[in-house]
Design an enzyme around this catalytic site. Structure first.
Site, PDB file in Angstrom:
ATOM      1  CG  LEU A 284       1.305  17.528  -4.878  1.00 28.51           C
ATOM      2  CD1 LEU A 284       1.746  16.202  -4.568  1.00 28.51           C
ATOM      3  CD2 LEU A 284       0.485  18.186  -3.816  1.00 28.51           C
TER       4      LEU A 284
ATOM      5  CB  SER B 152       0.605   6.677  -4.922  1.00 33.63           C
ATOM      6  OG  SER B 152       0.063   6.849  -5.886  1.00 33.63           O
TER       7      SER B 152
ATOM      8  CB  SER C 298      -0.021   4.307   2.683  1.00 34.67           C
ATOM      9  OG  SER C 298       0.035   3.162   2.094  1.00 34.67           O
TER      10      SER C 298
ATOM     11  CD  GLU D 152       2.903  -0.521   0.483  1.00 32.04           C
ATOM     12  OE1 GLU D 152       4.227  -0.862   0.805  1.00 32.04           O
ATOM     13  OE2 GLU D 152       2.339  -1.462   0.291  1.00 32.04           O
TER      14      GLU D 152
ATOM     15  CE1 TYR E  22       2.222   6.427  -1.825  1.00 37.22           C
ATOM     16  CE2 TYR E  22       2.231   4.199  -0.776  1.00 37.22           C
ATOM     17  CZ  TYR E  22       1.655   5.541  -1.094  1.00 37.22           C
ATOM     18  OH  TYR E  22       0.134   5.473  -0.876  1.00 37.22           O
TER      19      TYR E  22
ATOM     20  NE  ARG F  22      -5.730   0.711  -6.651  1.00 39.51           N
ATOM     21  CZ  ARG F  22      -5.050   1.227  -6.080  1.00 39.51           C
ATOM     22  NH1 ARG F  22      -4.595   2.617  -6.033  1.00 39.51           N
ATOM     23  NH2 ARG F  22      -4.286   0.549  -4.637  1.00 39.51           N
TER      24      ARG F  22
ATOM     25  CD  GLU G 206       4.655  -7.223   2.055  1.00 39.72           C
ATOM     26  OE1 GLU G 206       3.786  -8.059   2.024  1.00 39.72           O
ATOM     27  OE2 GLU G 206       4.881  -6.171   1.740  1.00 39.72           O
TER      28      GLU G 206
HETATM   29  P1  NDP Z   1      -4.107   7.931  -7.633  1.00 38.42           P
HETATM   30  O1  NDP Z   1      -2.760   7.735  -8.100  1.00 38.42           O
HETATM   31  O2  NDP Z   1      -5.444   7.686  -8.332  1.00 38.42           O
HETATM   32  O3  NDP Z   1      -4.336   9.901  -7.525  1.00 38.42           O
HETATM   33  C1  NDP Z   1      -2.979  10.356  -7.171  1.00 38.42           C
HETATM   34  C2  NDP Z   1      -3.565  11.968  -7.247  1.00 38.42           C
HETATM   35  O4  NDP Z   1      -2.326  12.783  -6.821  1.00 38.42           O
HETATM   36  C3  NDP Z   1      -3.904  12.457  -8.634  1.00 38.42           C
HETATM   37  O5  NDP Z   1      -4.822  13.246  -8.707  1.00 38.42           O
HETATM   38  C4  NDP Z   1      -2.574  12.890  -9.312  1.00 38.42           C
HETATM   39  O6  NDP Z   1      -2.678  13.987 -10.372  1.00 38.42           O
HETATM   40  C5  NDP Z   1      -2.097  13.561  -7.946  1.00 38.42           C
HETATM   41  N1  NDP Z   1      -0.624  14.025  -7.894  1.00 38.42           N
HETATM   42  C6  NDP Z   1       0.297  13.243  -8.022  1.00 38.42           C
HETATM   43  N2  NDP Z   1       1.364  13.717  -8.062  1.00 38.42           N
HETATM   44  C7  NDP Z   1       1.065  15.177  -8.100  1.00 38.42           C
HETATM   45  C8  NDP Z   1       2.006  16.429  -8.138  1.00 38.42           C
HETATM   46  N3  NDP Z   1       3.209  16.257  -8.052  1.00 38.42           N
HETATM   47  N4  NDP Z   1       1.200  17.528  -8.014  1.00 38.42           N
HETATM   48  C9  NDP Z   1      -0.168  17.428  -8.052  1.00 38.42           C
HETATM   49  N5  NDP Z   1      -0.949  16.430  -7.948  1.00 38.42           N
HETATM   50  C10 NDP Z   1      -0.080  15.213  -7.967  1.00 38.42           C
HETATM   51  O7  NDP Z   1      -4.142   7.794  -5.968  1.00 38.42           O
HETATM   52  P2  NDP Z   1      -5.471   7.653  -5.015  1.00 38.42           P
HETATM   53  O8  NDP Z   1      -6.537   8.372  -5.369  1.00 38.42           O
HETATM   54  O9  NDP Z   1      -5.829   6.023  -5.060  1.00 38.42           O
HETATM   55  O10 NDP Z   1      -4.946   7.687  -3.772  1.00 38.42           O
HETATM   56  C11 NDP Z   1      -5.086   8.819  -2.825  1.00 38.42           C
HETATM   57  C12 NDP Z   1      -4.156   9.213  -1.908  1.00 38.42           C
HETATM   58  O11 NDP Z   1      -4.246   8.026  -1.087  1.00 38.42           O
HETATM   59  C13 NDP Z   1      -2.690   9.105  -2.193  1.00 38.42           C
HETATM   60  O12 NDP Z   1      -2.029   9.822  -1.392  1.00 38.42           O
HETATM   61  C14 NDP Z   1      -2.321   7.556  -1.849  1.00 38.42           C
HETATM   62  O13 NDP Z   1      -1.061   7.568  -1.460  1.00 38.42           O
HETATM   63  C15 NDP Z   1      -3.083   7.283  -0.743  1.00 38.42           C
HETATM   64  N6  NDP Z   1      -3.397   5.900  -0.644  1.00 38.42           N
HETATM   65  C16 NDP Z   1      -4.031   5.191  -1.513  1.00 38.42           C
HETATM   66  C17 NDP Z   1      -4.296   4.028  -1.518  1.00 38.42           C
HETATM   67  C18 NDP Z   1      -5.133   2.954  -2.421  1.00 38.42           C
HETATM   68  O14 NDP Z   1      -4.994   1.963  -2.276  1.00 38.42           O
HETATM   69  N7  NDP Z   1      -5.666   3.831  -3.481  1.00 38.42           N
HETATM   70  C19 NDP Z   1      -4.005   3.278  -0.001  1.00 38.42           C
HETATM   71  C20 NDP Z   1      -3.386   3.907   0.858  1.00 38.42           C
HETATM   72  C21 NDP Z   1      -2.816   5.186   0.643  1.00 38.42           C
HETATM   73  P3  NDP Z   1      -2.513  13.422 -11.889  1.00 38.42           P
HETATM   74  O15 NDP Z   1      -3.979  13.018 -12.001  1.00 38.42           O
HETATM   75  O16 NDP Z   1      -2.261  14.504 -12.649  1.00 38.42           O
HETATM   76  O17 NDP Z   1      -1.610  12.296 -11.738  1.00 38.42           O
END
Ligand code: NDP
Length: 327
Positions: free
Chosen positions: A63, A88, A129, A131, A153, A188, A285
């Site tokens: 990123l 996250s 989110s 959040e 976050y 997850r 909350e």
């Molecule tokens: P995950 O934590 O499973 O996946 C996050 C992804 O982001 C991974 O592929 C991770 O890569 C990548 N990532 C994190 N930091 C970087 C970085 N610096 N550079 C490149 N890639 C990065 O999250 P989810 O799939 O569950 O969620 C997807 C999105 O939805 C996120 O933005 C999350 O905040 C949002 N969200 C999720 C919710 C949920 O309940 N799951 C609820 C609300 C929002 P790596 O594998 O290398 O760590």
């Protein structure tokens, strides 16, 4: 054939979204960190069917690698971009959240600016989110509920949401935002409470351990199913107009409900195995985080399908299967 870019393709949602879009006939490109790609190449991502990522075009771009993002966006035209990558960890102390705030906001801004420069017609999905509501004053929350984030976050997600809205309103880009509540699946990450519980129920049922430490089991959330929620993301980007939508089940369950579903699925009484510890307590909350998905149901026809208990049982079954796999 439509071409989509998914950032965060190695994450839970990235996996299910890639699977869904491939099934719809998309050409899928994914951004991943070098380490994430190494994990894919060495088959270290738990039970990911290798052919899924082989059918995607993967790019090793973190990123914060702006030149890498620039090169990709300036060279390859996309119809849709799903920006899922984010740090996250909700439980992180605000004072420790510099990386989260910096990475999440800067990457969203950079991606939007690069798309606006080179391919302004590309539709952009921002992963908002619940959040963003932080400590809400009303429940259920809707698209009009005031934003009141309470974590690094949450703050980064509010900023990303405003960036997406501004690119939509100032530059006419098609930016859709999904304000998603917690959604779970066997993919997850292990630090989240649903997965902690499913792993513990599986291990305890096999005699590998006996106790699980948790915080406040009365804590309640609106938990949905990740494969249902990625369909909402796609529907948001394929709607007539770019808009913001709450994506939620509207139903609250407690951590104790997760324990009950997970442990009873393997024939155990959760109270015999769960120990509560203040170390894991999070401030709850007064008004719960629970969403109203009426707008997305009315305008797009999306609604959650998979019931809570089925999600938890599926997670336990997947953890059992992982534990039984020969190493
Ligand atoms: P995950 O934590 O499973 O996946 C996050 C992804 O982001 C991974 O592929 C991770 O890569 C990548 N990532 C994190 N930091 C970087 C970085 N610096 N550079 C490149 N890639 C990065 O999250 P989810 O799939 O569950 O969620 C997807 C999105 O939805 C996120 O933005 C999350 O905040 C949002 N969200 C999720 C919710 C949920 O309940 N799951 C609820 C609300 C929002 P790596 O594998 O290398 O760590």
């Amino acid at each position: 054939m439509k071409r989509a870019l998914i950032t965060g393709i190695t994450g839970q949602d990235g996996f299910y979204l890639a699977e869904y879009l491939l099934g719809l006939g998309y050409e899928v490109h994914g951004l991943a960190r070098q380490t994430g790609l190494e994990h894919i190449r060495s088959n270290l991502l738990q039970d990911v069917p290798p052919e899924l990522y082989q059918r995607c075009q993967l790019h090793a771009v973190s990123l914060d690698n702006f030149p890498g993002l620039y090169r990709l966006i300036s060279k390859t035209p996309f119809d849709e971009c799903y920006h899922l990558a984010a740090s996250s960890f909700v439980g992180e102390r605000l004072a420790d959240g510099y990386q989260t705030i910096q990475n999440n906001i800067a990457s969203t801004h950079y991606l939007l600016a690069a798309l606006n420069e080179f391919q302004p017609k590309c539709r952009f999905y921002f992963a908002g989110s619940s959040e963003m509501f932080g400590r809400p004053k009303m429940a259920p929350q809707t698209e009009d509920t005031p934003l009141n984030p309470r974590s690094a976050y949450g703050i980064s997600k509010v900023a990303g949401y405003h960036l997406a809205r501004n690119y939509r309103e100032s530059y006419g880009m098609f930016c859709g935002v999904g304000i998603l509540y917690n959604h779970e699946s066997p993919r997850r990450r292990p630090e989240f409470v649903t997965r902690k519980i499913s792993m513990a129920a599986a291990r305890i049922s096999l005699g590998a351990t006996d106790k699980l430490q948790l915080g406040n089991v009365e804590g309640r959330r609106d938990w949905g199913y990740a494969p249902d929620y990625v369909k909402a993301m796609h529907a948001i980007l394929n709607h007539d107009e770019p808009k913001d939508f709450v994506v939620a089940t509207g139903i609250l369950h407690s951590v104790a409900d997760i324990c009950e579903a997970a442990f009873s699925h393997v024939g155990l009484e959760w109270r015999d195995h769960v120990v509560t510890s203040e170390t894991f307590y999070r401030n709850e909350e007064d008004v719960p985080l629970v969403g109203s998905a009426l707008k997305i149901e009315r305008e797009i026809g999306w609604r959650p399908i998979t019931p809570f208990k089925k999600i938890i049982c599926q997670m336990v079954d997947a953890d059992l299967a992982r534990l039984k796999q020969p190493t």
